[in-house]
Design a protein around this motif. Structure first.
Motif, PDB file in Angstrom:
ATOM      1  N   ASN A 120     -13.573  41.644  54.582  1.00 20.77           N
ATOM      2  CA  ASN A 120     -13.536  42.112  55.960  1.00 20.77           C
ATOM      3  C   ASN A 120     -13.804  43.611  55.944  1.00 20.77           C
ATOM      4  OD1 ASN A 120     -12.554  39.497  56.837  1.00 20.77           O
ATOM      5  ND2 ASN A 120     -10.614  40.097  55.936  1.00 20.77           N
ATOM      6  N   ALA A 121     -15.026  43.953  55.513  1.00 18.74           N
ATOM      7  CA  ALA A 121     -15.395  45.359  55.337  1.00 18.74           C
ATOM      8  C   ALA A 121     -15.302  46.091  56.667  1.00 18.74           C
ATOM      9  CB  ALA A 121     -16.815  45.454  54.782  1.00 18.74           C
ATOM     10  N   PRO A 122     -14.843  47.287  56.665  1.00 15.67           N
ATOM     11  CA  PRO A 122     -14.428  48.096  55.518  1.00 15.67           C
ATOM     12  C   PRO A 122     -12.927  48.061  55.263  1.00 15.67           C
ATOM     13  CG  PRO A 122     -14.611  49.521  57.423  1.00 15.67           C
ATOM     14  CD  PRO A 122     -14.961  48.116  57.887  1.00 15.67           C
ATOM     15  N   LYS A 123     -12.182  47.255  56.000  1.00 15.60           N
ATOM     16  CA  LYS A 123     -10.721  47.378  56.004  1.00 15.60           C
ATOM     17  C   LYS A 123      -9.943  46.575  54.971  1.00 15.60           C
ATOM     18  CE  LYS A 123     -10.566  50.219  59.446  1.00 15.60           C
ATOM     19  NZ  LYS A 123     -10.176  51.574  59.238  1.00 15.60           N
ATOM     20  N   SER A 124     -10.380  45.338  54.624  1.00 17.32           N
ATOM     21  CA  SER A 124      -9.529  44.498  53.790  1.00 17.32           C
ATOM     22  C   SER A 124     -10.300  43.341  53.169  1.00 17.32           C
ATOM     23  CB  SER A 124      -8.377  43.926  54.620  1.00 17.32           C
ATOM     24  OG  SER A 124      -8.884  43.034  55.613  1.00 17.32           O
ATOM     25  N   VAL A 125      -9.600  42.622  52.296  1.00 15.48           N
ATOM     26  CA  VAL A 125     -10.093  41.351  51.781  1.00 15.48           C
ATOM     27  C   VAL A 125      -8.995  40.316  52.018  1.00 15.48           C
ATOM     28  CG1 VAL A 125     -11.564  42.391  50.014  1.00 15.48           C
ATOM     29  CG2 VAL A 125      -9.277  41.656  49.404  1.00 15.48           C
ATOM     30  N   ASP A 126      -9.422  39.077  52.205  1.00 11.25           N
ATOM     31  CA  ASP A 126      -8.498  37.951  52.322  1.00 11.25           C
ATOM     32  C   ASP A 126      -8.751  37.036  51.137  1.00 11.25           C
ATOM     33  OD1 ASP A 126      -7.480  38.874  54.751  1.00 11.25           O
ATOM     34  OD2 ASP A 126      -8.961  37.760  55.911  1.00 11.25           O
ATOM     35  N   VAL A 127      -7.659  36.624  50.495  1.00  9.47           N
ATOM     36  CA  VAL A 127      -7.747  35.738  49.352  1.00  9.47           C
ATOM     37  C   VAL A 127      -6.819  34.562  49.627  1.00  9.47           C
ATOM     38  CG1 VAL A 127      -7.530  35.597  46.841  1.00  9.47           C
ATOM     39  CG2 VAL A 127      -8.038  37.778  47.889  1.00  9.47           C
ATOM     40  N   GLU A 128      -7.349  33.334  49.453  1.00  6.66           N
ATOM     41  CA  GLU A 128      -6.542  32.131  49.657  1.00  6.66           C
ATOM     42  C   GLU A 128      -6.602  31.283  48.405  1.00  6.66           C
ATOM     43  OE1 GLU A 128      -6.025  28.295  52.640  1.00  6.66           O
ATOM     44  OE2 GLU A 128      -7.660  29.700  52.991  1.00  6.66           O
ATOM     45  N   TYR A 129      -5.452  30.727  48.045  1.00  6.76           N
ATOM     46  CA  TYR A 129      -5.344  29.900  46.854  1.00  6.76           C
ATOM     47  C   TYR A 129      -5.124  28.445  47.243  1.00  6.76           C
ATOM     48  CZ  TYR A 129      -5.382  34.252  44.355  1.00  6.76           C
ATOM     49  OH  TYR A 129      -5.781  35.462  43.859  1.00  6.76           O
ATOM     50  N   ALA A 130      -5.389  27.556  46.290  1.00  7.83           N
ATOM     51  CA  ALA A 130      -5.348  26.115  46.550  1.00  7.83           C
ATOM     52  C   ALA A 130      -3.973  25.622  47.007  1.00  7.83           C
ATOM     53  CB  ALA A 130      -5.798  25.349  45.308  1.00  7.83           C
ATOM     54  N   ASN A 131      -2.925  26.338  46.673  1.00  5.72           N
ATOM     55  CA  ASN A 131      -1.579  25.923  47.085  1.00  5.72           C
ATOM     56  C   ASN A 131      -1.240  26.393  48.504  1.00  5.72           C
ATOM     57  OD1 ASN A 131      -1.208  28.656  46.686  1.00  5.72           O
ATOM     58  ND2 ASN A 131       0.493  28.435  45.236  1.00  5.72           N
ATOM     59  N   GLY A 132      -2.210  26.981  49.207  1.00  2.84           N
ATOM     60  CA  GLY A 132      -2.000  27.410  50.589  1.00  2.84           C
ATOM     61  C   GLY A 132      -1.559  28.857  50.748  1.00  2.84           C
ATOM     62  N   ILE A 133      -1.269  29.540  49.656  1.00  4.28           N
ATOM     63  CA  ILE A 133      -0.851  30.941  49.735  1.00  4.28           C
ATOM     64  C   ILE A 133      -2.067  31.796  50.070  1.00  4.28           C
ATOM     65  CG2 ILE A 133       0.031  32.912  48.434  1.00  4.28           C
ATOM     66  CD1 ILE A 133       1.828  30.988  46.926  1.00  4.28           C
ATOM     67  N   LYS A 134      -1.892  32.680  51.069  1.00  5.70           N
ATOM     68  CA  LYS A 134      -2.963  33.579  51.510  1.00  5.70           C
ATOM     69  C   LYS A 134      -2.458  35.012  51.464  1.00  5.70           C
ATOM     70  CE  LYS A 134      -4.560  30.237  54.919  1.00  5.70           C
ATOM     71  NZ  LYS A 134      -4.786  29.989  56.344  1.00  5.70           N
ATOM     72  N   PHE A 135      -3.344  35.908  51.098  1.00  2.75           N
ATOM     73  CA  PHE A 135      -3.026  37.324  51.092  1.00  2.75           C
ATOM     74  C   PHE A 135      -4.123  38.080  51.814  1.00  2.75           C
ATOM     75  CE2 PHE A 135      -1.359  35.827  46.913  1.00  2.75           C
ATOM     76  CZ  PHE A 135      -0.006  35.979  47.187  1.00  2.75           C
ATOM     77  N   SER A 136      -3.737  39.064  52.608  1.00  2.52           N
ATOM     78  CA  SER A 136      -4.678  40.014  53.179  1.00  2.52           C
ATOM     79  C   SER A 136      -4.318  41.354  52.556  1.00  2.52           C
ATOM     80  CB  SER A 136      -4.534  40.075  54.701  1.00  2.52           C
ATOM     81  OG  SER A 136      -5.493  40.950  55.234  1.00  2.52           O
ATOM     82  N   LEU A 137      -5.257  41.934  51.836  1.00  2.99           N
ATOM     83  CA  LEU A 137      -4.996  43.156  51.083  1.00  2.99           C
ATOM     84  C   LEU A 137      -5.884  44.273  51.605  1.00  2.99           C
ATOM     85  CD1 LEU A 137      -4.964  41.413  47.597  1.00  2.99           C
ATOM     86  CD2 LEU A 137      -2.987  42.021  48.997  1.00  2.99           C
ATOM     87  N   SER A 138      -5.252  45.378  51.998  1.00  2.29           N
ATOM     88  CA  SER A 138      -5.988  46.494  52.605  1.00  2.29           C
ATOM     89  C   SER A 138      -6.821  47.239  51.570  1.00  2.29           C
ATOM     90  CB  SER A 138      -5.008  47.469  53.265  1.00  2.29           C
ATOM     91  OG  SER A 138      -4.320  48.222  52.281  1.00  2.29           O
TER      92      SER A 138
END
Length: 148
Positions: free
Chosen positions: A33-51
Motif C-alpha cells: 500500500n505504497a507509500p504508507k504500509s504493507v499488509d501480510v496475511e498468513y494461512a492461519n488467518g493472522i494479518k498484519f499491517s506494517l507501516s
C-alpha cells in the motif's frame, strides 16, 4: 531447464522445513500500500499491517545511516519515510525500496511474521530508545539558505 526446476523444488522443500521448524504459518498474501504500509496475511488467518516507518526502522540490513549510541543501534527521523516498491526475492520474501533510498534489506515472510507478532512491543521500545537519547521520529530540520 531441468536443473533449475530441481533447484526450485529443493528450495521449496527447504522453505517448508523452515516453516515447520519455526512455527511460522505459510504466507497467504502480501500487498503493498505504497507509500504508507504493507499488509501480510498468513494461512492461519493472522494479518498484519506494517507501516513504512516501522519496516524502515526494523530493516534486517546493516545501514550506514544508523547512529550507534553505546551498544544500541538507533535510527531516527523516519516518521514520514515512504515505500517506493517491493521486489520479490525468491519464494521467501521481498526487498523493500524506501524513499530515503534504503534498499538493502530483504524481509523474509518469517521476519514479517516476527515483526507483526511483536509490533507493539518493538515500537514502544523504539520510542523509548529515541527518548532516552534525545532523538525524534521526525526528520531533523534542514537549515535554509537564509540560516547559513
Amino acid at each position: 531447464m531441468a536443473t533449475r526446476f530441481r533447484l526450485v523444488m529443493a528450495m521449496q522443500r527447504t522453505i517448508q522445513r523452515i516453516h515447520s521448524l519455526v512455527d511460522t504459518p505459510r504466507l497467504k498474501s502480501f500487498s503493498l500500500n505504497a507509500p504508507k504500509s504493507v499488509d501480510v496475511e498468513y494461512a492461519n488467518g493472522i494479518k498484519f499491517s506494517l507501516s513504512a516507518e516501522f519496516l524502515r526502522v526494523y530493516s534486517p540490513a546493516a545501514d550506514g545511516k544508523i547512529r550507534s549510541i553505546g551498544s544500541e543501534k538507533v535510527i531516527s527521523g523516519r516518521r514520514h519515510v515512504g515505500i517506493m516498491s517491493a521486489e520479490p526475492v525468491g519464494n521467501y520474501g521481498v526487498r523493500i525500496v524506501f524513499d530515503d533510498l534504503h534498499k538493502t534489506g530483504i524481509y523474509s515472510w518469517d521476519y514479517f511474521f516476527n515483526l507483526g507478532s511483536n509490533k507493539f512491543t518493538l515500537m514502544r521500545n523504539y520510542i523509548k530508545t529515541l527518548k532516552k537519547h534525545g532523538l525524534s521520529r521526525d526528520p531533523s530540520k534542514r537549515k535554509s539558505s537564509k540560516d547559513l
